[in-house]
Design a protein around this motif. Structure first.
Motif, PDB file in Angstrom:
ATOM      1  N   GLY A  49      -8.267 -28.102 -44.428  1.00 61.04           N
ATOM      2  CA  GLY A  49      -7.450 -29.069 -43.967  1.00 61.04           C
ATOM      3  C   GLY A  49      -6.289 -28.736 -43.836  1.00 61.04           C
ATOM      4  O   GLY A  49      -5.961 -27.266 -43.856  1.00 61.04           O
ATOM      5  N   ASP A  50      -5.219 -29.409 -43.709  1.00 62.68           N
ATOM      6  CA  ASP A  50      -3.843 -28.938 -43.762  1.00 62.68           C
ATOM      7  C   ASP A  50      -3.177 -28.754 -45.155  1.00 62.68           C
ATOM      8  O   ASP A  50      -4.044 -28.693 -46.191  1.00 62.68           O
ATOM      9  N   PHE A  51      -1.950 -28.205 -45.449  1.00 70.61           N
ATOM     10  CA  PHE A  51      -1.426 -28.090 -46.708  1.00 70.61           C
ATOM     11  C   PHE A  51      -1.291 -29.560 -47.324  1.00 70.61           C
ATOM     12  O   PHE A  51      -0.866 -30.504 -46.910  1.00 70.61           O
ATOM     13  N   GLY A  52      -1.747 -29.533 -48.690  1.00 70.09           N
ATOM     14  CA  GLY A  52      -1.883 -30.687 -49.457  1.00 70.09           C
ATOM     15  C   GLY A  52      -3.038 -30.431 -50.515  1.00 70.09           C
ATOM     16  O   GLY A  52      -3.302 -29.317 -50.555  1.00 70.09           O
ATOM     17  N   PHE A  53      -3.316 -31.682 -51.059  1.00 69.52           N
ATOM     18  CA  PHE A  53      -4.472 -31.524 -51.957  1.00 69.52           C
ATOM     19  C   PHE A  53      -5.750 -30.968 -51.684  1.00 69.52           C
ATOM     20  O   PHE A  53      -6.239 -30.260 -52.262  1.00 69.52           O
ATOM     21  N   LEU A  54      -6.004 -31.323 -50.414  1.00 71.29           N
ATOM     22  CA  LEU A  54      -7.378 -30.931 -49.806  1.00 71.29           C
ATOM     23  C   LEU A  54      -7.416 -29.301 -49.873  1.00 71.29           C
ATOM     24  O   LEU A  54      -8.308 -28.503 -50.160  1.00 71.29           O
ATOM     25  N   ARG A  55      -6.106 -28.867 -49.335  1.00 71.45           N
ATOM     26  CA  ARG A  55      -5.934 -27.301 -49.399  1.00 71.45           C
ATOM     27  C   ARG A  55      -6.134 -26.797 -50.736  1.00 71.45           C
ATOM     28  O   ARG A  55      -6.927 -25.671 -51.013  1.00 71.45           O
ATOM     29  N   TRP A  56      -5.515 -27.479 -51.720  1.00 69.28           N
ATOM     30  CA  TRP A  56      -5.602 -27.026 -53.129  1.00 69.28           C
ATOM     31  C   TRP A  56      -7.048 -26.813 -53.493  1.00 69.28           C
ATOM     32  O   TRP A  56      -7.414 -25.680 -53.952  1.00 69.28           O
TER      33      TRP A  56
END
Length: 202
Positions: A49-56
């Motif tokens: 996904g994009d930058f955010g918790f899903l990226r983490w």
């Protein structure tokens, strides 16, 4: 930079093997190769996904932390069931496991990869492979509050590493450099100690 990604874990493993234990390397290499081959064909397990918790989360599972946690768990099983008695070196096991992973990953990089992908990820792998067993050993040798503090540091180290990667990705440079420094500090401290010991012994 692709050469660094290809060779760093192997070169660091040679350094570690010259300084410490070697038991269990064949099994680590075999398991590491199978896992690297599986991931090569399976691809990412979590959508980034994009930058955010899903990226983490995606970076944690597919890129930075889980590739080190998996061999750490296997190594614990070997120790619990006394497969290699007490001579199994946890860090050596992790580093040998990561060699085929780093090779397969380097082969999948672009011709001109970003430094974060080609340099920072292999550094994080070796930092966790050295730092987490270091704190685990401290937790076993110390008592009371100091033992709990060492175990907490072991748990915090991969979180610091993955958050540093996440922060670099999001261009939050102050947070990224601060957490990256904390993550690699145990590795470079251990390397310095080994070099000093080697010089004392001629």
């Amino acid at each position: 930079m692709t050469l660094f990604s290809f060779a760093w874990v192997f070169v660091f493993c040679l350094f570690w093997r010259a300084a410490g234990g070697r038991t269990g390397g064949v099994w680590a290499l075999l398991f590491g190769f199978c896992v690297a081959l599986l991931q090569r064909f399976a691809g990412s397990f979590v959508y980034a996904g994009d930058f955010g918790f899903l990226r983490w989360i995606s970076s944690f599972v597919d890129l930075v932390v889980f590739p080190v946690l998996l061999p750490l768990g296997i190594c614990f099983l070997f120790l619990v069931f006394n497969v290699f008695s007490d001579s199994l070196d946890m860090t050596n096991f992790l580093l040998v496991w990561l060699i085929p992973c780093s090779v397969f990953r380097a082969l999948g990089l672009e011709s001109h990869p970003a430094p974060m992908e080609a340099v920072f990820v292999p550094l994080l792998w070796t930092s966790l492979a050295v730092g987490m067993p270091f704190f685990i050993r401290m937790g076993g040798e110390l008592y009371g509050f100091r033992s709990a503090l060492a175990i907490a540091a072991c748990a915090a180290l991969p979180l610091a590493g993955i958050t540093a990667y996440w922060a670099f990705f999001g261009h939050r440079l102050f947070l990224a450099y601060a957490l990256a420094g904390l993550t690699v500090l145990p590795m470079f401290s251990t390397m310095t100690i080994y070099v000093i010991k080697a010089e004392k012994h001629g």
